[in-house]
Scaffold this active site. Structure first.
Site, PDB file in Angstrom:
ATOM      1  CG  ASP A 159      -1.857   1.236   1.136  1.00 35.95           C
ATOM      2  OD1 ASP A 159      -2.586   1.350   0.141  1.00 35.95           O
ATOM      3  OD2 ASP A 159      -1.812   2.073   2.046  1.00 35.95           O
ATOM      4  CG  HIS A 186      -1.862   1.859  -3.696  1.00 39.64           C
ATOM      5  ND1 HIS A 186      -1.988   2.842  -2.746  1.00 39.64           N
ATOM      6  CD2 HIS A 186      -1.637   2.503  -4.863  1.00 39.64           C
ATOM      7  CE1 HIS A 186      -1.853   4.034  -3.328  1.00 39.64           C
ATOM      8  NE2 HIS A 186      -1.632   3.854  -4.606  1.00 39.64           N
ATOM      9  CG  HIS A 239      -7.147   3.047  -1.161  1.00 40.46           C
ATOM     10  ND1 HIS A 239      -6.677   2.671  -2.386  1.00 40.46           N
ATOM     11  CD2 HIS A 239      -6.057   3.191  -0.366  1.00 40.46           C
ATOM     12  CE1 HIS A 239      -5.354   2.583  -2.333  1.00 40.46           C
ATOM     13  NE2 HIS A 239      -4.954   2.889  -1.120  1.00 40.46           N
ATOM     14  CG  ASP A 312      -5.925   5.086   3.180  1.00 40.48           C
ATOM     15  OD1 ASP A 312      -4.878   4.838   3.818  1.00 40.48           O
ATOM     16  OD2 ASP A 312      -5.913   5.433   1.987  1.00 40.48           O
ATOM     17  CG  HIS A 316       0.541  12.936   6.351  1.00 44.58           C
ATOM     18  ND1 HIS A 316       1.692  12.214   6.095  1.00 44.58           N
ATOM     19  CD2 HIS A 316      -0.401  12.437   5.510  1.00 44.58           C
ATOM     20  CE1 HIS A 316       1.445  11.324   5.138  1.00 44.58           C
ATOM     21  NE2 HIS A 316       0.182  11.436   4.772  1.00 44.58           N
TER      22      HIS A 316
HETATM   23  O1  DOR Z   1      -3.358   9.060   0.789  1.00 46.15           O
HETATM   24  C1  DOR Z   1      -2.672   8.084   1.078  1.00 46.15           C
HETATM   25  N1  DOR Z   1      -1.832   8.114   2.110  1.00 46.15           N
HETATM   26  N2  DOR Z   1      -2.718   6.991   0.301  1.00 46.15           N
HETATM   27  C2  DOR Z   1      -1.859   5.971   0.449  1.00 46.15           C
HETATM   28  O2  DOR Z   1      -1.968   5.004  -0.276  1.00 46.15           O
HETATM   29  C3  DOR Z   1      -0.811   6.023   1.477  1.00 46.15           C
HETATM   30  C4  DOR Z   1      -1.195   6.921   2.566  1.00 46.15           C
HETATM   31  C5  DOR Z   1      -0.044   7.282   3.472  1.00 46.15           C
HETATM   32  O3  DOR Z   1       0.723   6.386   3.857  1.00 46.15           O
HETATM   33  O4  DOR Z   1       0.052   8.442   3.872  1.00 46.15           O
END
Ligand code: DOR
Length: 438
Positions: A159, A186, A239, A312, A316
């Protein structure tokens, strides 16, 4: 020390058990021992018995998330096992699956064992690692799948990256099926998405951002379903975001191909128009699509073409989002807000309450081979107490996740998890409930 939990006059809902009734539910020694009208009448009052007044409240099976990024090891400033599990518990999740795109990547027994041990020590929501399909998620050499499974992995995924090579995908499906592990894809043809920042459409044109066309997902899904059929292996689409994926899944399932799929809350609620204004909170991979995709995804969840909802959850840091759009990290958090957001769709008539519960409990459990949470006598007590009327606003300060990156901040929602119970232990309790119970 608490020996028993008693939920008095609670509306207990478990579609699989055919249960939707106002009853008493008694939990003793980690298991549900009684379910029924006045079932709690002869439980003696004692300091060791915790009684919840369930009037006006719902008791539901605990939730399972197939797709969470816990960021440990390597990105602990974004999230770690402890903070992710606290967020999960607050969201009503009793089990979460941890994606392997950490640093180092979880492509080994050692990291899988580390995650299992750390989560066990935390002692709340249970964590189940997903191991990588290929070493370093580089798409070339398969990982030691038997080792990963023995260490506790419940599925395999690269992923964040797509397994692009058809030959590697074929081998992955064949090997994983020997260990009865699902391959979780993915689906993104990277050759079609190089430099892409958002969905390819009128908004990307207007904003001058490079687009990620739907077909980049659809071509991979089409190929993978052919490979799943050829190998007779279990394939799970992470997703799903496009109308095309829905069409392909529908056809594959009708022909008996062993495919399953998940959809995220944000793909069920938002479109590329939410990106207008260069909203980095809405930058996510796969990107937010168009209204007809959202409509197709909702219908597919309603009719079972899409099996389950997965968050998901992708935490961050502030600076990962508070920057130019093309430099922002993709992803949104989801664990703490999934249930009330999805209840909103039930209230709007997008799908039924029983389908929602199934899509967050039994359906994901089946895909990764976990025991499904249930409300019936003798079942292990993995439950949530839920207030369907509570109104609250999603606010960064109240989130347990280290990540505050969600476009739903400031959104008023109805419905709140008051308590989460894992094997008969209360692992999360909202403050209001604490004040209101005895
Ligand atoms: O938006 C996403 N963030 N999609 C992904 O497939 C990985 C994920 C991440 O690890 O931040």
């Amino acid at each position: 020390m608490i020996d028993a939990l008693v939920f008095r006059r609670v509306r207990a809902i478990d579609p699989h058990a055919g249960l939707d009734a106002v009853v008493d539910v008694v939990v003793e020694r980690g298991r549900i021992t009684r379910v029924g009208r006045d079932a709690a009448h002869n439980v003696p009052e004692s300091d060791r018995v915790r009684v919840f007044n369930g009037e006006g409240l719902w008791l539901l099976p605990g939730l399972i998330d197939l797709h969470a990024h816990v960021r440990e090891p390597g990105y602990e400033s974004k999230e770690d096992v402890t903070s992710a599990l606290r967020a999960a518990a607050a969201g009503g999740f009793v089990d979460i699956c941890a994606m392997p795109n950490t640093q180092p990547i979880n492509d080994s027994k050692t990291i899988t064992e580390f995650l299992v041990a750390k989560a066990r020590a935390a002692g709340g929501t249970r964590l189940h690692p997903i191991g990588a399909i290929t070493v370093g998620q580089e798409g070339e050499r398969l990982t030691e799948m038997a080792d990963l499974r023995d260490a506790g992995a419940v599925g395999l995924s690269d992923d964040g990256r797509c397994v692009t090579s058809s030959a590697v995908m074929r081998s992955a499906l064949e090997y994983a099926s020997m260990f009865d592990l699902p391959i979780i894809q993915h689906a993104e043809d990277h050759a079609l998405t190089e430099g892409a920042q958002m969905h390819e459409g009128w908004v990307s044109t207007k904003l001058g951002l490079r687009g990620w066309p739907r077909v980049a997902e659809d071509v991979i899904v089409a190929r993978d379903l052919m490979l799943a059929e050829y190998t007779n292996a279990r394939y799970h689409l992470a997703h799903a975001s496009t109308e095309g994926s829905v069409r392909l899944l529908h056809e594959a399932k009708s022909r008996g191909i062993r495919a399953t799929a998940e959809v995220t809350p944000h793909h069920l609620l938002l479109t590329h128009e939410n990106v207008l204004g260069y909203e980095t909170a809405c930058k996510v991979n796969p990107p937010l699509r168009e209204a007809h995709d959202v409509d197709a995804l909702r219908k597919a969840l309603a009719d079972g073409t899409i099996d389950c909802i997965a968050t998901d959850h992708a935490p961050h840091g502030l600076l990962d989002k508070d920057c130019e759009f093309d430099r922002a990290s993709p992803g949104m958090i989801g664990l703490e807000i999934c249930l009330p957001l999805m209840m909103g769709l039930v209230n709007d008539g997008a799908f039924s309450l029983s389908r929602l519960i199934d899509s967050l409990t039994r359906a994901p459990a089946r895909i990764v081979g976990l025991p499904p949470p249930e409300i019936r006598e003798t079942a292990e007590a993995n439950l949530i107490l839920y207030d369907p009327q509570a109104e609250w606003t999603i606010e960064a300060a109240a989130l347990r996740s280290k990540g505050k990156n969600t476009p739903f901040l400031g959104r008023a929602v109805r419905g709140r998890v008051l308590a989460t119970i894992v094997t008969g232990r209360v692992i999360f309790e909202a403050e209001e409930q604490h004040a209101g119970s005895r």
